[in-house]
Motif scaffolding. Sequence first.
Motif, PDB file in Angstrom:
ATOM      1  N   ASP A  24       0.827  -1.211   0.000  1.00 41.97           N
ATOM      2  CA  ASP A  24       0.000   0.000   0.000  1.00 41.97           C
ATOM      3  C   ASP A  24       0.859   1.258   0.000  1.00 41.97           C
ATOM      4  O   ASP A  24       0.473   2.287  -0.570  1.00 41.97           O
ATOM      5  N   PHE A  25       2.040   1.163   0.649  1.00 41.91           N
ATOM      6  CA  PHE A  25       2.933   2.319   0.697  1.00 41.91           C
ATOM      7  C   PHE A  25       3.719   2.439  -0.607  1.00 41.91           C
ATOM      8  O   PHE A  25       3.864   3.536  -1.159  1.00 41.91           O
ATOM      9  N   PHE A  29       4.560   5.511  -4.569  1.00 47.52           N
ATOM     10  CA  PHE A  29       5.762   6.008  -5.218  1.00 47.52           C
ATOM     11  C   PHE A  29       5.449   6.483  -6.640  1.00 47.52           C
ATOM     12  O   PHE A  29       4.515   5.998  -7.293  1.00 47.52           O
ATOM     13  N   HIS A  30       6.251   7.414  -7.115  1.00 45.65           N
ATOM     14  CA  HIS A  30       6.138   7.837  -8.504  1.00 45.65           C
ATOM     15  C   HIS A  30       6.272   6.633  -9.422  1.00 45.65           C
ATOM     16  O   HIS A  30       5.560   6.513 -10.431  1.00 45.65           O
ATOM     17  N   HIS A  31       7.175   5.740  -9.071  1.00 45.49           N
ATOM     18  CA  HIS A  31       7.323   4.450  -9.761  1.00 45.49           C
ATOM     19  C   HIS A  31       8.048   3.511  -8.819  1.00 45.49           C
ATOM     20  O   HIS A  31       8.982   3.913  -8.126  1.00 45.49           O
ATOM     21  N   PHE A  32       7.616   2.253  -8.819  1.00 46.88           N
ATOM     22  CA  PHE A  32       8.284   1.249  -7.993  1.00 46.88           C
ATOM     23  C   PHE A  32       8.496   0.014  -8.860  1.00 46.88           C
ATOM     24  O   PHE A  32       7.554  -0.690  -9.208  1.00 46.88           O
ATOM     25  N   ILE A  38      12.669  -2.646  -0.571  1.00 47.27           N
ATOM     26  CA  ILE A  38      13.076  -1.636   0.403  1.00 47.27           C
ATOM     27  C   ILE A  38      12.597  -2.110   1.768  1.00 47.27           C
ATOM     28  O   ILE A  38      11.398  -2.290   1.987  1.00 47.27           O
ATOM     29  N   GLN A  39      13.554  -2.343   2.660  1.00 51.07           N
ATOM     30  CA  GLN A  39      13.187  -2.866   3.968  1.00 51.07           C
ATOM     31  C   GLN A  39      12.396  -1.846   4.776  1.00 51.07           C
ATOM     32  O   GLN A  39      12.619  -0.638   4.671  1.00 51.07           O
ATOM     33  N   ASP A  40      11.474  -2.344   5.557  1.00 53.88           N
ATOM     34  CA  ASP A  40      10.761  -1.491   6.503  1.00 53.88           C
ATOM     35  C   ASP A  40      11.748  -1.047   7.578  1.00 53.88           C
ATOM     36  O   ASP A  40      12.704  -1.746   7.889  1.00 53.88           O
ATOM     37  N   GLY A  41      11.520   0.145   8.130  1.00 52.83           N
ATOM     38  CA  GLY A  41      12.418   0.606   9.177  1.00 52.83           C
ATOM     39  C   GLY A  41      13.172   1.857   8.808  1.00 52.83           C
ATOM     40  O   GLY A  41      14.144   2.216   9.471  1.00 52.83           O
ATOM     41  N   CYS A  46       7.239  12.017   1.324  1.00 53.28           N
ATOM     42  CA  CYS A  46       6.696  12.296  -0.002  1.00 53.28           C
ATOM     43  C   CYS A  46       7.140  11.228  -1.016  1.00 53.28           C
ATOM     44  O   CYS A  46       7.878  11.518  -1.965  1.00 53.28           O
ATOM     45  N   PRO A  47       6.709   9.976  -0.834  1.00 52.03           N
ATOM     46  CA  PRO A  47       7.088   8.910  -1.781  1.00 52.03           C
ATOM     47  C   PRO A  47       6.612   9.180  -3.204  1.00 52.03           C
ATOM     48  O   PRO A  47       7.145   8.607  -4.148  1.00 52.03           O
TER      49      PRO A  47
END
Length: 511
Positions: A24-25, A29-32, A38-41, A46-47
Amino acid sequence: MVDKMFEAFEGRVNSMSVPNLHPDFTARFHHFGENSNIQDGGQIYCPEGVYIGKNVSIRAHYYFNIVTEDIETYPKIIIGDGCTSNPGFIISATNYVELGPHVEIDSNVFISDTGHHFRPVDNLALSQGIGANRNRVYIGEGTSIGEGAVIIGNLRIGKGSIVRPHSFVECDIPDYCIVAGTPARIMQVYDPESGNWIDVKNEEEANKRISIRRLQPLMSICLPTYNRAANLDHCLHAILTQVGNNELVEVIVSDNASTDATPQVVAKYREQYRNLMYFRNEENIGADRNIFQVMFKGAGKFIKLQGDDDYQIEGTLLPLLNVLQKHGDCGVVHVNVHNNDGQVYLNEGLPHFLAATSIMSTFITGTILRREDLLRVDTPEHFLDSSFNQMYIQYAILQHNPRFCIINRSMYRFAANDPSGYNFGNVVFRSYQSILNYFLGNGLSEQDIRIDKHLVLYNKIIPWFHDIIQNRKKTNTDGFEDIFSQFYKDEPYFEQALQWIRSIRASVSAS
């Protein structure tokens, strides 16, 4: 030792056990890109302004901050394909920060395109506003940034460079340089001729080394062309967007007196790329002679031929440079586009080269020659009007430098232009066999040639013939059966193969 091995293993397990960002996060992003983790933590402000390429790996903890939330200029942070970073990575972007493909970031690295004002000493810098809002930071493909390094300002770090740990970088770094210190300065420059990193004492010596490198790059991409302006445009774009103004690569176009927009296409790219050179023949000298001519215009340690309708796949040119740097003693390098397992292997001698490449040694875009060995060939034009002179040159090189390298990688997309301008049977039978027989007793045995003769017929020539006939391509196949009979009549499988060839033509005629 056992304890250290266990600690390293435990560290890997703990790293792998850290969950990645929730989908969901990442959707914000503009693009993923696919296969990116990408590890949590960490913290990402502003993704929506962050672009993540494919196969990116970012370990916690990290901090990505977009200082000015201007959606019209997104993305402001770009992490290219294949980049990796260790814990403590910080990016602060006011305008633009980009990591090119395959950049390696060690622990506790800080990158920012600007700093804060600090003129009134009685106020905190954070309350005084940013120093600039139009700066750009670009870090080139394959660069390695050492632990604790700080990169800040309006600057470009070139491809393949190395920033030593705890360096402070505040100005541009050329391609393939090693820098260290506070402020960072160039300590070593890569020399393509020797394949070594050369120590330099000061900026003047570094610039001198870089100037010499421009005179003899690692690779010359030699590109013959004629009346294929649209193909050439695509081809140059695919090459130059990967290498940029890279001193290790020059691109040479030999225009065979085209009557279309070829000069305008080249001029467009020459405005931006100083490592692109252009030569135009006063008259059309024929495809074979244009290929032959352009390979001798290159100054690189290696001469790479390139078809104007073969397009370099993104992310393949710098790995190719790496192979050439590692295997600089090979007289011939062959790109095997029919095997994409990524393996690179070495061997020696004409029989092994024939077994590894067969008729694909005629594929100009897969052909790379060490210039030193090319210049030692006594009669490089011996088979000039055969359409396969580049094949002859490879075997002639291997006579005095037997070492060769095979790269298994599908590096190109193809425009699929119909082969034309020659008789198919004439080149795949007469030209090919004539060149192999030239080396009979001079590196190749009769058995070597007869084994290949059988394999190339069934694995390549007949399937190609079937494709030409079935898809009604413009390639000239007149007399194909007669030329085949001339060169294969004494082989035990001759009658079987002839019937197969005739059935191909008959089946298409019947349809």
